[in-house]
Write a protein that holds these residues in place. Structure first.
Motif, PDB file in Angstrom:
ATOM      1  N   VAL A  46      -8.811  -2.520 -24.246  1.00  0.00           N
ATOM      2  CA  VAL A  46      -8.749  -1.945 -22.725  1.00  0.00           C
ATOM      3  C   VAL A  46      -9.679  -1.066 -22.760  1.00  0.00           C
ATOM      4  N   ILE A  60      -0.615  -1.146 -21.492  1.00  0.00           N
ATOM      5  CA  ILE A  60      -1.938  -2.034 -20.766  1.00  0.00           C
ATOM      6  C   ILE A  60      -2.326  -2.914 -21.983  1.00  0.00           C
ATOM      7  N   ALA A  64      -7.941  -5.835 -20.312  1.00  0.00           N
ATOM      8  CA  ALA A  64      -7.581  -5.553 -18.883  1.00  0.00           C
ATOM      9  C   ALA A  64      -8.906  -4.421 -18.937  1.00  0.00           C
ATOM     10  N   VAL A  66      -9.702  -1.681 -15.927  1.00  0.00           N
ATOM     11  CA  VAL A  66      -8.742  -0.570 -15.012  1.00  0.00           C
ATOM     12  C   VAL A  66      -9.648   0.388 -14.568  1.00  0.00           C
ATOM     13  N   ILE A  90       0.636  -4.103 -17.640  1.00  0.00           N
ATOM     14  CA  ILE A  90      -0.661  -4.636 -17.177  1.00  0.00           C
ATOM     15  C   ILE A  90      -1.190  -5.578 -18.263  1.00  0.00           C
ATOM     16  N   GLU A  92      -2.965  -9.100 -20.256  1.00  0.00           N
ATOM     17  CA  GLU A  92      -4.360  -9.492 -20.824  1.00  0.00           C
ATOM     18  C   GLU A  92      -5.262  -9.752 -19.464  1.00  0.00           C
ATOM     19  N   SER A  93      -6.621  -9.235 -19.498  1.00  0.00           N
ATOM     20  CA  SER A  93      -7.706  -9.420 -18.391  1.00  0.00           C
ATOM     21  C   SER A  93      -7.124  -9.214 -17.033  1.00  0.00           C
ATOM     22  N   ALA A  94      -6.199  -8.474 -16.800  1.00  0.00           N
ATOM     23  CA  ALA A  94      -6.074  -7.784 -15.683  1.00  0.00           C
ATOM     24  C   ALA A  94      -7.307  -7.059 -14.921  1.00  0.00           C
ATOM     25  N   THR A  95      -7.544  -6.994 -13.671  1.00  0.00           N
ATOM     26  CA  THR A  95      -8.463  -6.183 -13.166  1.00  0.00           C
ATOM     27  C   THR A  95      -7.972  -5.407 -12.015  1.00  0.00           C
TER      28      THR A  95
END
Length: 269
Positions: A46, A60, A64, A66, A90, A92-95
């Motif tokens: 992360v 998270i 991700a 963040v 949150i 995987e790979s969320a922005t």
């Protein structure tokens, strides 16, 4: 920081503040101005930076991103903020980006939200509590999302759009207008397709209240008269009904986007 568990491969800035029970997994990077409250977990890989605060019990997942610089050419390095509530997940790979000077300097996500893999929350967005964003959902800058909203996979929401509380947005929808509270929107471009009756029943709203809301919906989105006239009629006819008043207040409020309307008729069944 003495109580936090930090994997030896993680990098944590000297100024970062870590609450009791924080766990930081392998290869995570935590910036100097980050605040992680009690029992936050960063699973692995992360990257979290900027003036970012993550509420207690949030988790998270890998890759991700963040709190990094907003995707806005008007951003000039101002110390804007990102605040994430408690018990959020949150994936995987969320922005998620912080705010900008042009939007109040704050991006905020409420409590108990689920942001699934590869979803995006842009600068200056305000997200309510208990919001679910399925995979690849994109929330553009300056959007306001109410409590208990659910987004199906691959939805995108135009900048400055409002989505009212308890609304449902169907998968693969492109939303370029405000969605009323308790409404349901589907399509590209999305249109209002009725009320989120399934969601209202699951959340145990009173049956008679749902009936009144359906009657108000039919009145507001009827073909006779103007929208303003129909909203005024509903305001008076259902003046003691809090659900209907939520809807009419939402429509009457100032907004940068038009209200999303039904495309074919106004049936809510």
């Amino acid at each position: 920081m003495s109580d936090a568990v930090v994997h030896p491969t993680a990098i944590v800035g000297a100024g970062a503040r870590l609450g009791k029970g924080v766990r930081i997994g392998p290869f995570c990077i935590v910036g100097d101005n980050v605040v992680l409250h009690e029992n936050v977990e960063l699973v692995s890989h992360v990257s979290i930076d900027g003036h970012t605060e993550v509420g207690a019990g949030s988790k998270i997942f890998p890759f991700a991103s963040v709190g990094h610089v907003p995707q806005d050419l008007k951003y000039h390095g101002e110390a804007s903020r990102l605040v994430i509530g408690e018990r959020c997940v949150i994936r995987e790979s969320a922005t998620i980006n912080p705010g900008t000077e042009g939007g109040g300097m704050l991006t905020k996500i409420g409590n108990d939200c689920l942001i699934m893999a590869s979803a995006h929350v842009a600068h200056d967005a305000i997200i309510g509590n208990n919001v679910i964003m399925a995979n690849y959902v994109g929330i553009a800058g300056h959007c306001h999302i109410g409590d208990n909203v659910i987004f199906g996979g691959t939805c995108v929401v135009h900048q400055f759009t409002r989505v009212g509380a308890h609304a449902f947005i169907g998968a693969a929808s492109m939303v370029d207008g405000d969605v009323i509270p308790y409404g349901m929107a589907v399509g590209n471009r999305a249109s209002l397709t009725g009320l989120n009756l399934v969601g209202l029943k699951r959340r145990k709203f009173d049956r008679e209240a749902i009936h009144r809301l359906r009657a108000a919906y039919r009145l507001i989105f009827a073909s006779e008269g103007t929208l303003r006239e129909r909203v005024e009629d509903a305001t008076e006819l259902f003046k003691n009904d809090p659900l209907v008043q939520d809807v009419v207040s939402f429509i009457a409020a100032a907004s940068d986007r038009p209200i999303l309307m039904p495309r074919n008729g106004h049936d809510v069944d």
